[in-house]
Design a protein around this motif. Structure first.
Motif, PDB file in Angstrom:
ATOM      1  N   SER A  12      48.979  43.449  36.969  1.00 13.83           N
ATOM      2  CA  SER A  12      48.690  42.129  37.533  1.00 13.83           C
ATOM      3  C   SER A  12      49.969  41.469  38.047  1.00 13.83           C
ATOM      4  O   SER A  12      49.959  40.831  39.100  1.00 13.83           O
ATOM      5  N   ALA A 218      41.671  45.130  41.936  1.00 13.99           N
ATOM      6  CA  ALA A 218      42.721  44.318  41.296  1.00 13.99           C
ATOM      7  C   ALA A 218      42.114  42.990  40.875  1.00 13.99           C
ATOM      8  O   ALA A 218      41.075  42.579  41.393  1.00 13.99           O
ATOM      9  N   SER A 219      42.782  42.334  39.951  1.00 15.86           N
ATOM     10  CA  SER A 219      42.303  41.035  39.480  1.00 15.86           C
ATOM     11  C   SER A 219      42.419  40.002  40.604  1.00 15.86           C
ATOM     12  O   SER A 219      43.493  39.829  41.194  1.00 15.86           O
ATOM     13  N   ALA A 222      45.003  37.497  39.850  1.00 16.38           N
ATOM     14  CA  ALA A 222      46.368  37.900  40.215  1.00 16.38           C
ATOM     15  C   ALA A 222      46.583  37.726  41.717  1.00 16.38           C
ATOM     16  O   ALA A 222      47.646  37.267  42.150  1.00 16.38           O
TER      17      ALA A 222
END
Lengths: 378, 319
Positions: A12, A218-219, A222
């Motif tokens: 992250s 991906a987050s 983030a």
């Protein structure tokens, strides 16, 4: 192949950093927009200052038909009243200036002024007023009697038996410009943050690159925090320029540098996150610019820019406490002038502002996350 | 979380529906895409192709129904699916203000490609699409074909099991189109990847796809291999040139044969339109004609997907 086996927190952090760098690089390629994002907040600061400098005092002509000591003393009283921009002229020149609309009033000290006063008789001061704008008109109506009182207190000290005994809360007076410039800095930080972050977020939708982000494993927290960080770093350019202008050009030296840096960071986070939220919602850079300006100006006026907001009417004072600029102005006035302009302490104001920052960052990220399900495109 | 291994169907859509207010863009759409096949979604503009792709990729929530990708529900296991998915959107979604290498590097970070492998993989992908020499050029300076190739390289960078290609050759020149076709065919042949593509080009679907679904007004209209579809929905036209004119009796005899839909006779030319299993019918036709007259020349025109597409979806203009 396991592609997501990197420790999630580290991953992250990488995403945050890459998004920040990506946004900085993207913005730097669009120089015109970049310059606009830096120039507009500084322009805002300087134009409002100009407005304050030119609009605060009434341009007034004084015609001294008597050159005696009392007339000179009266002129001095007017000059020290902080209400007029005085021009001493002849009667003819004063009339011309009035005709051209360059002055608000002509105050004529008659030729018999000194002799009448010496005889203890009443002297008439002729005041010709251009009453096209009530604010300036009332300034003159208030300031001339005050100047007379001030003149009397100095010229005939024994006759004025009531005197105000002033006890100042602060060791020195602060000029209108010095006070206002601090408030202006807050709203300029707001405008810069909204423009920069709003544009960065909206650009992804305009150019269709939001799909690349939305489809990544991906987050999104983030990703959005990375975008906020990128805008924050870009926004800091205009903030540094603003601080230089305020400190070195205008000469307002902060009393607490540590507070200034801590709170400017907090303010930038708040407004950059708000900008990201706006950009994510409106999805068009063309809409971000007017929205940012349209939001900043009214907020500026209700947040105690010209004096503590709690001195205003109760409704406005209550409403303004629901938004971060109010607290921003309060903590900046403390950082620069050591002033307390709110009923809450600077520390509490800082905590409230930190709360605003955290909530807005969260809403901004959640809006992006919610957008994934609602559809980037239909 | 890891990239999922899948032995079942790559995509399962079960009564997928998407409504925008009163408008139903996708209407109870069910479909299964097998692992390792190149599957084409064909439909006129506005037929619901992109909406289906958006729902399969989780970019748009279905109003009802379910989409499973590699055995995972896209709504509940979004990130697991995304890790195994490579996508080339119609508009490529490249950062055109940045260079090719940076675009792939950003993608590598977003997809968790390990730093130690990143440069090698980026180099490999850029070489695959023949853009390595242009790695430091801004994407905005690329042609449409180069952008598509770069988008394909980006989609392949994290070694996905499944690829979505939305109009992969839209607006690219013939050379680039051929190059992209070859990459796509190699993905299946050499790497066994599943590819789901949407296209408006029938020629493209014919050249690439193992199976095709034709959709219109958000509904499945036809499904099968290109050969199946031609057989089921297409007409073969046999043109027979004879030594002398054919009698009306022979024409009548031919027209009542099962599978013959039309017989047109003009001088010495006989045009027979056949539908269905034309192989056995061809033999019958030749036998009947040669019993009466000598044949000088026979030609047969295969049905094409374009005709089938138009017959299934209509030829009216679409927005």
């Amino acid at each position: 192949m396991n592609i997501l086996n990197i420790y999630p927190a580290y991953r992250s952090l990488l995403v945050i950093w890459v998004m920040a760098i990506k946004d900085i690089r993207s913005s730097l390629t669009e120089r015109a927009f970049m310059v606009t994002s830096i120039i507009i907040p500084i322009n805002f600061l300087l134009l409002f200052l100009l407005f304050a400098l030119t609009g605060g005092q009434a341009p007034t002509a004084i015609v001294l038909e008597d050159k005696g000591p009392y007339a000179q003393q009266f002129l001095s009283a007017m000059e020290h009243s902080h209400s007029f921009i005085i021009q001493q002229t002849t009667n003819t020149d004063a009339q011309n200036l009035m005709k051209k609309g360059q002055i608000v009033a002509i105050v004529t000290v008659p030729g018999s002024f000194d002799s009448l006063l010496r005889q203890g008789k009443q002297a008439q001061l002729r005041v010709v007023l251009n009453n096209l704008e009530v604010d300036f008109t009332n300034d003159i109506r208030r300031a001339v009697p005050l100047a007379i009182t001030s003149f009397y207190a100095n010229a005939f000290p024994n006759q004025v038996v009531i005197r105000a005994h002033e006890v100042d809360t602060y060791s020195h007076d602060t000029g209108y410009v010095q006070y206002l410039v601090v408030s202006l800095m807050v709203v300029s930080v707001m405008l810069g943050g909204l423009l920069q972050a709003g544009s960065n977020a909206a650009r992804e939708y305009e150019k269709g690159t939001i799909k690349e982000l939305m489809l990544a494993p991906a987050s999104l927290w983030a990703i959005q925090i990375g975008k906020i960080l990128g805008a924050l770093l870009l926004n800091s350019l205009s903030v540094v320029v603003m601080i230089i202008v305020i400190v070195f050009l205008i000469g307002v030296w902060p009393e607490h540098w540590d507070e200034l840096f801590a709170f400017v960071l907090l303010l930038m986070i708040t407004f950059v996150a708000l900008g990201s939220l706006i950009g994510t919602l409106v999805r068009r850079r063309q809409a971000v610019i007017p929205l940012s300006i349209g939001l900043s100006i009214p907020v500026f006026f209700i947040s105690g820019a010209f004096g503590p907001a709690i001195w205003g009417d109760q409704v406005t004072a209550t409403i303004t406490q629901l938004q971060p600029v109010y607290y921003g102005i309060a903590i900046f006035q403390h950082a620069f002038h050591n002033f307390t302009t709110t009923s809450t302490s600077p520390a509490i104001n800082g905590f409230i502002l930190a709360g605003f920052a955290a909530v807005i960052v969260a809403i901004s990220a959640l809006t992006l996350i919610n957008g994934r399900g609602r559809g980037v495109v239909h | 979380m890891k990239q999922t291994e899948n032995t079942g169907p790559a995509i399962e859509l079960n009564r997928l529906t998407k409504r925008f207010g009163d408008f139903t863009a996708v209407d109870g759409f069910s479909l299964t895409v097998r692992s390792g096949e190149i599957f084409g979604l064909l439909g006129p503009n506005g037929s619901g192709k992109t909406t289906i792709i958006n729902m399969i990729s989780g970019l748009s929530k279905p109003t009802s129904g379910e989409a499973k990708v590699l055995g995972h529900n896209i709504i509940h296991d979004t990130r697991v699916v995304y890790a195994a998915l490579g996508s080339v959107p119609q508009e490529t979604a490249l950062y055109e203000e940045l260079d090719a290498w940076t675009n792939l590097s950003i993608h590598a970070t977003l997809y968790g490609v390990h730093r130690s492998e990143r440069d090698r993989k980026i180099t490999d992908m850029l070489n695959l699409v023949q853009l390595y020499e242009r790695r430091h050029s801004r994407v905005s300076s690329f042609s449409g074909g180069m952008k598509r190739r770069l988008a394909l390289a980006r989609a392949l960078l994290h070694d996905p099991l499944l690829l979505y290609l939305d109009e992969p050759t839209l607006g690219v020149d013939v050379q680039s189109r051929r190059a992209i076709w070859n990459y796509i065919l190699d993905l299946k042949k050499k790497e066994g990847k599943t590819v789901l593509l949407t296209t408006n080009y029938l020629e493209e679907a014919n050249a690439l796809c193992d199976r095709i679904a034709i959709i219109d007004h958000g509904k499945l209209v036809a499904l099968g291999t290109p050969i199946d579809l031609k057989r089921r929905y297409g007409d073969t036209v046999m043109e027979i040139e004879t030594a002398s004119s054919v009698s009306p009796q022979l024409s009548a005899k031919l027209s009542i044969l099962p599978g013959v839909s039309e017989v047109i006779q003009k001088d010495k030319i006989l045009k027979v339109t056949m539908s269905g299993d034309e192989l056995s019918l061809t033999g019958q036709l030749i036998t009947l004609v040669t019993q009466e007259i000598n044949i000088k020349k026979i030609s047969q025109r295969e049905p094409n997907l374009e005709e089938i597409f138009l017959s299934l979806t209509g030829s009216g203009l679409r927005d």
